[in-house]
Design an enzyme around this catalytic site. Structure first.
Site, PDB file in Angstrom:
ATOM      1  N   LYS A  57       0.827  -1.213   0.000  1.00 52.62           N
ATOM      2  CA  LYS A  57       0.000   0.000   0.000  1.00 52.62           C
ATOM      3  C   LYS A  57       0.862   1.264   0.000  1.00 52.62           C
ATOM      4  O   LYS A  57       0.473   2.291  -0.549  1.00 52.62           O
ATOM      5  CB  LYS A  57      -0.930   0.011   1.222  1.00 52.62           C
ATOM      6  N   SER A 111       1.896  -9.693  -0.695  1.00 45.24           N
ATOM      7  CA  SER A 111       1.571  -8.265  -0.706  1.00 45.24           C
ATOM      8  C   SER A 111       1.788  -7.584   0.641  1.00 45.24           C
ATOM      9  O   SER A 111       2.002  -6.373   0.696  1.00 45.24           O
ATOM     10  CB  SER A 111       0.113  -8.062  -1.143  1.00 45.24           C
ATOM     11  N   GLU A 138      -9.806   6.193   2.834  1.00 45.61           N
ATOM     12  CA  GLU A 138     -10.617   5.116   3.400  1.00 45.61           C
ATOM     13  C   GLU A 138      -9.692   3.942   3.662  1.00 45.61           C
ATOM     14  O   GLU A 138      -8.639   3.842   3.048  1.00 45.61           O
ATOM     15  CB  GLU A 138     -11.691   4.690   2.394  1.00 45.61           C
TER      16      GLU A 138
HETATM   17  C1  LIG Z   1      -1.637  -6.912   2.628  1.00 42.90           C
HETATM   18  C2  LIG Z   1      -2.753  -6.613   1.671  1.00 42.90           C
HETATM   19  N1  LIG Z   1      -2.817  -7.276   0.503  1.00 42.90           N
HETATM   20  C3  LIG Z   1      -3.812  -7.048  -0.381  1.00 42.90           C
HETATM   21  C4  LIG Z   1      -4.819  -6.141  -0.113  1.00 42.90           C
HETATM   22  C5  LIG Z   1      -5.911  -5.967  -1.136  1.00 42.90           C
HETATM   23  O1  LIG Z   1      -5.828  -4.784  -1.834  1.00 42.90           O
HETATM   24  P1  LIG Z   1      -5.414  -4.730  -3.366  1.00 42.90           P
HETATM   25  O2  LIG Z   1      -6.243  -5.722  -4.092  1.00 42.90           O
HETATM   26  O3  LIG Z   1      -5.682  -3.330  -3.753  1.00 42.90           O
HETATM   27  O4  LIG Z   1      -3.964  -5.078  -3.471  1.00 42.90           O
HETATM   28  C6  LIG Z   1      -4.802  -5.413   1.093  1.00 42.90           C
HETATM   29  C7  LIG Z   1      -5.841  -4.418   1.391  1.00 42.90           C
HETATM   30  O5  LIG Z   1      -5.947  -3.852   2.427  1.00 42.90           O
HETATM   31  C8  LIG Z   1      -3.735  -5.658   2.015  1.00 42.90           C
HETATM   32  O6  LIG Z   1      -3.664  -5.022   3.191  1.00 42.90           O
END
Ligand SMILES: Cc1ncc(COP(=O)(O)O)c(C=O)c1O
Length: 408
Positions: A86, A376, A108
């Site tokens: 993020k 992620s 948000e």
């Molecule tokens: C660690 C992590 N991975 C994935 C996501 C999903 O978001 P996005 O699909 O935008 O990557 C989030 C959302 O809060 C997150 O905190």
């Protein structure tokens, strides 16, 4: 993108007239920055000094041996400052806010990672900061609320609707509409009206650029498959962007929650329950009823239970370029457990969706194949959910003791 802000049939900017000038100014600032080579340089220098980039590709040797199949690599977005991808997006938007001469940001957040990242960015750039968060998410992500407040942000629990991410988005838009002069809305994923999907995907493309380069250095060839979880779609678009023009199977993994057949899930693209609609300023697949009312969603991962999805991903589903799958909460917890035990990696519950789907498919691939999983974010923030799921008595004793100390 074809017509302004459209990806095939999806996207657009369905916004009230009062916001048009603000959106035009944002698009203009973004396009100017994108066209200026020194902007990307400034952005990537900042990310290397502040957020540990480039993040590595870690070879998961133990999992590779466990599945007796493809070589498994993990892209380590969990190593970013604040613990998830993020930060890539918010720091980029922070640079734009500074260029636009604004002094306050609103955002948000669902899982809280985007809120913490935005509050961090605001502290670093010296902006005022207000974060909207569904009341339900405030409860399940309390450690992140704690950090946002320490970072100087005002966290406002949203009591409307189902009290999760989509309701927080509505409130953030309302705030922005009332304070456009000095305020920017730092949208956290590749959704919303144009230019947000384009802009967020652009900043997250740093993941894919790094992953492709490193893969070529380490293996001299492309992976067969790349896996990423899909909430709004920002980490998935980030890593996939590095491989879109290569013959690589790209797999977006959504939350099947308690099972697709139960209706308690958040699979907008991988199930037949999603349908095209316009809401929150853009056109995409939503989980909605016949009247267009948004349905309740469910996932063990707070960051994956959004009712809409990036219009860019919706269009890639339509063309068949990206395959979408969904895994259940219990498959996710098993995959997370296995990853922790075998590799000493602690993926977030969101990221564990990508691991779970990769583990389902790995036994059917050969030793010549390579798979790449986007981690992620890191799992520390999920300790309460995970401790509940694994019924950890030591943890429960600790919480009871803490509760007694606070006199509850
Ligand atoms: C660690 C992590 N991975 C994935 C996501 C999903 O978001 P996005 O699909 O935008 O990557 C989030 C959302 O809060 C997150 O905190």
């Amino acid at each position: 993108m074809n017509r302004r802000g459209y990806y095939g049939e999806f996207g657009g900017a369905f916004i009230p007239e009062i916001l048009t000038a603000t959106f035009d100014a944002l698009e203009d600032a973004f396009e100017k920055a994108r066209g200026d080579a020194s902007f990307w340089e400034e952005y990537s220098d900042m990310m290397s000094a502040y957020s540990c980039r480039p993040t590595p590709l870690t070879f998961a040797g133990n999992l590779t041996r466990h599945f007796k199949g493809p070589r498994i690599y993990v892209k380590r977005e969990d190593l970013n400052h604040t613990g998830a991808h993020k930060i890539n997006n918010v720091m980029g938007q922070g640079l734009l806010v500074r260029r636009m001469g604004k002094s306050r940001v609103v955002a948000e957040t669902g899982a809280g990672q985007h809120g913490v990242a935005t509050a961090t960015m605001a502290a670093r750039f010296g902006f005022g900061c207000t974060i909207y968060m569904g009341e339900v998410d405030v409860e399940r992500q309390r450690p992140n609320v704690f950090w946002m407040e320490r970072l100087g942000a005002e966290v406002i629990p949203v009591k409307d609707g189902t009290r999760i991410l989509k309701d927080a988005i509505n409130q953030a838009f309302r705030d922005w509409a009332a304070h456009m002069e000095d305020t920017h809305y730092v949208l956290g994923t590749a959704c919303g009206p144009h230019p947000f999907p384009e802009m967020v995907a652009y900043f997250q493309s740093i993941i894919g650029k790094e992953a492709r380069d490193r893969m070529l250095t380490l293996e001299g060839k492309m992976p067969s498959r790349v896996y990423a979880c899909v909430g709004g779609g920002s980490n998935a678009l980030g890593i996939f962007s590095g491989f879109l023009d290569d013959p690589v199977d790209l797999v977006g993994v959504e939350a099947a929650g308690e099972g697709l057949e139960t209706g308690r899930h958040a699979a907008r693209l991988a199930s037949n329950d999603g349908s095209m609609g316009v809401a929150q300023g853009y056109k995409t697949y939503f989980l909605q009823d016949r009247e267009g009312q948004m349905k309740e969603t469910h996932s063990v991962a707070a960051g994956l239970d959004y009712v809409g999805v990036s219009p860019i991903l919706a269009s890639h589903r339509e063309t068949g370029r990206i395959r979408f799958e969904a895994v259940t909460d219990s498959e996710v917890l098993d995959a997370m457990s296995l990853t922790i035990k075998k590799e000493g990696l602690i993926p977030a519950l969101e990221s564990s969706h990508a691991f779970a789907q990769a583990f389902k498919e790995a036994p059917y691939l050969s030793r010549d194949d390579i798979i790449l999983i986007n981690q992620s974010g890191r799992g520390d923030k999920d300790i309460f959910t995970i401790a509940d799921a694994f019924v950890d008595p030591g943890w429960q004793r600790f919480i009871r003791k803490k509760g007694c100390e606070y006199g509850t």
